[in-house]
Scaffold this motif. Structure first.
Motif, mmCIF file in Angstrom:
data_model
loop_
_atom_site.group_PDB
_atom_site.id
_atom_site.type_symbol
_atom_site.label_atom_id
_atom_site.label_comp_id
_atom_site.label_asym_id
_atom_site.label_seq_id
_atom_site.Cartn_x
_atom_site.Cartn_y
_atom_site.Cartn_z
ATOM 1 N N CYS A 56 -50.700 -3.985 -40.463
ATOM 2 C CA CYS A 56 -51.759 -3.101 -39.837
ATOM 3 C C CYS A 56 -52.691 -2.782 -40.982
ATOM 4 O O CYS A 56 -51.836 -1.792 -41.698
ATOM 5 C CB CYS A 56 -52.035 -2.525 -38.703
ATOM 6 S SG CYS A 56 -53.425 -2.091 -37.972
ATOM 7 N N ILE A 57 -53.489 -3.487 -40.856
ATOM 8 C CA ILE A 57 -54.340 -2.603 -42.485
ATOM 9 C C ILE A 57 -56.145 -2.132 -41.350
ATOM 10 O O ILE A 57 -56.931 -1.913 -41.672
ATOM 11 C CB ILE A 57 -55.145 -3.833 -42.903
ATOM 12 C CG1 ILE A 57 -55.727 -4.534 -41.954
ATOM 13 C CG2 ILE A 57 -53.758 -4.303 -43.856
ATOM 14 C CD1 ILE A 57 -56.971 -6.160 -43.125
ATOM 15 N N CYS A 106 -58.095 -2.570 -38.842
ATOM 16 C CA CYS A 106 -59.591 -2.820 -39.235
ATOM 17 C C CYS A 106 -60.105 -2.969 -37.936
ATOM 18 O O CYS A 106 -61.089 -3.232 -37.772
ATOM 19 C CB CYS A 106 -59.326 -5.450 -39.040
ATOM 20 S SG CYS A 106 -58.330 -5.704 -38.099
ATOM 21 N N GLY A 107 -59.180 -2.990 -37.026
ATOM 22 C CA GLY A 107 -60.162 -3.417 -34.826
ATOM 23 C C GLY A 107 -60.043 -4.131 -34.618
ATOM 24 O O GLY A 107 -60.964 -3.839 -33.721
ATOM 25 N N ALA A 108 -60.192 -5.272 -35.319
ATOM 26 C CA ALA A 108 -60.026 -6.740 -34.328
ATOM 27 C C ALA A 108 -59.811 -7.398 -33.272
ATOM 28 O O ALA A 108 -59.872 -7.267 -32.295
ATOM 29 C CB ALA A 108 -60.044 -7.661 -35.296
ATOM 30 N N TYR A 146 -55.236 2.951 -30.656
ATOM 31 C CA TYR A 146 -55.233 3.564 -31.560
ATOM 32 C C TYR A 146 -54.381 4.651 -32.154
ATOM 33 O O TYR A 146 -54.919 5.195 -31.890
ATOM 34 C CB TYR A 146 -56.225 3.147 -32.753
ATOM 35 C CG TYR A 146 -57.016 1.196 -32.505
ATOM 36 C CD1 TYR A 146 -55.921 0.305 -33.351
ATOM 37 C CD2 TYR A 146 -58.260 0.975 -32.192
ATOM 38 C CE1 TYR A 146 -57.092 -0.951 -33.969
ATOM 39 C CE2 TYR A 146 -58.954 -0.081 -31.815
ATOM 40 C CZ TYR A 146 -58.414 -0.903 -32.763
ATOM 41 O OH TYR A 146 -58.264 -2.569 -33.379
ATOM 42 N N SER A 173 -52.920 0.041 -35.672
ATOM 43 C CA SER A 173 -52.629 -0.232 -33.828
ATOM 44 C C SER A 173 -51.675 -0.168 -33.361
ATOM 45 O O SER A 173 -50.275 -0.469 -34.206
ATOM 46 C CB SER A 173 -53.368 -1.837 -33.672
ATOM 47 O OG SER A 173 -53.173 -2.335 -32.382
ATOM 48 N N CYS A 194 -56.177 -12.281 -35.944
ATOM 49 C CA CYS A 194 -55.286 -10.132 -37.202
ATOM 50 C C CYS A 194 -55.225 -10.710 -38.319
ATOM 51 O O CYS A 194 -54.956 -12.220 -38.233
ATOM 52 C CB CYS A 194 -53.812 -10.125 -36.312
ATOM 53 S SG CYS A 194 -53.377 -8.970 -37.977
ATOM 54 N N PRO A 195 -55.980 -10.477 -39.350
ATOM 55 C CA PRO A 195 -56.436 -10.702 -40.631
ATOM 56 C C PRO A 195 -55.371 -10.825 -41.024
ATOM 57 O O PRO A 195 -55.135 -11.227 -41.888
ATOM 58 C CB PRO A 195 -57.174 -10.107 -41.388
ATOM 59 C CG PRO A 195 -57.471 -8.577 -40.325
ATOM 60 C CD PRO A 195 -56.628 -9.193 -38.670
ATOM 61 N N SER A 196 -53.540 -9.850 -40.577
ATOM 62 C CA SER A 196 -52.663 -9.637 -41.729
ATOM 63 C C SER A 196 -51.352 -9.537 -41.305
ATOM 64 O O SER A 196 -50.385 -9.776 -41.330
ATOM 65 C CB SER A 196 -52.445 -8.058 -41.935
ATOM 66 O OG SER A 196 -53.038 -6.827 -40.226
#
Ligand code: SF4
Length: 77
Positions: A12-13, A15-17, A28, A34, A62-64
């Motif tokens: 998890c980076i 990012c808040g998405a 969070y 998250s 989720c980008p990661s």
């Protein structure tokens, strides 16, 4: 079929998405990492069926690729 989910917090980076699309599922920690609210991220508590669409949307966004989903409870490491 029930869905189980947890966040791989190593990936998890913060990012808040996920919280923005599924705030009932994802919370969070103070550092922004998250976690899945159901079962406190232990992957043992099924996601309520009415939230499964939100879960899917968060998963895809989720980008990661930190959001994990499977049809059975996660085994506790
Ligand atoms: S969308 Fe993914 S990377 Fe972003 S906060 Fe959620 S779990 Fe972490």
């Amino acid at each position: 079929m029930a869905k189980y989910s947890m966040v791989d917090q190593e990936n998890c980076i913060a990012c808040g998405a996920c919280n923005s699309v599924a705030e009932e599922i994802f919370g969070y920690h103070q550092d922004g990492i998250s976690f899945v609210k159901f079962g406190d991220n232990n992957g043992q508590v099924p996601i309520p069926e009415e939230l499964e669409d939100d879960l899917e949307e968060a998963y895809e966004g989720c980008p990661s690729e930190a959001i994990l989903i499977q049809d059975s409870p996660f085994s506790i490491a």
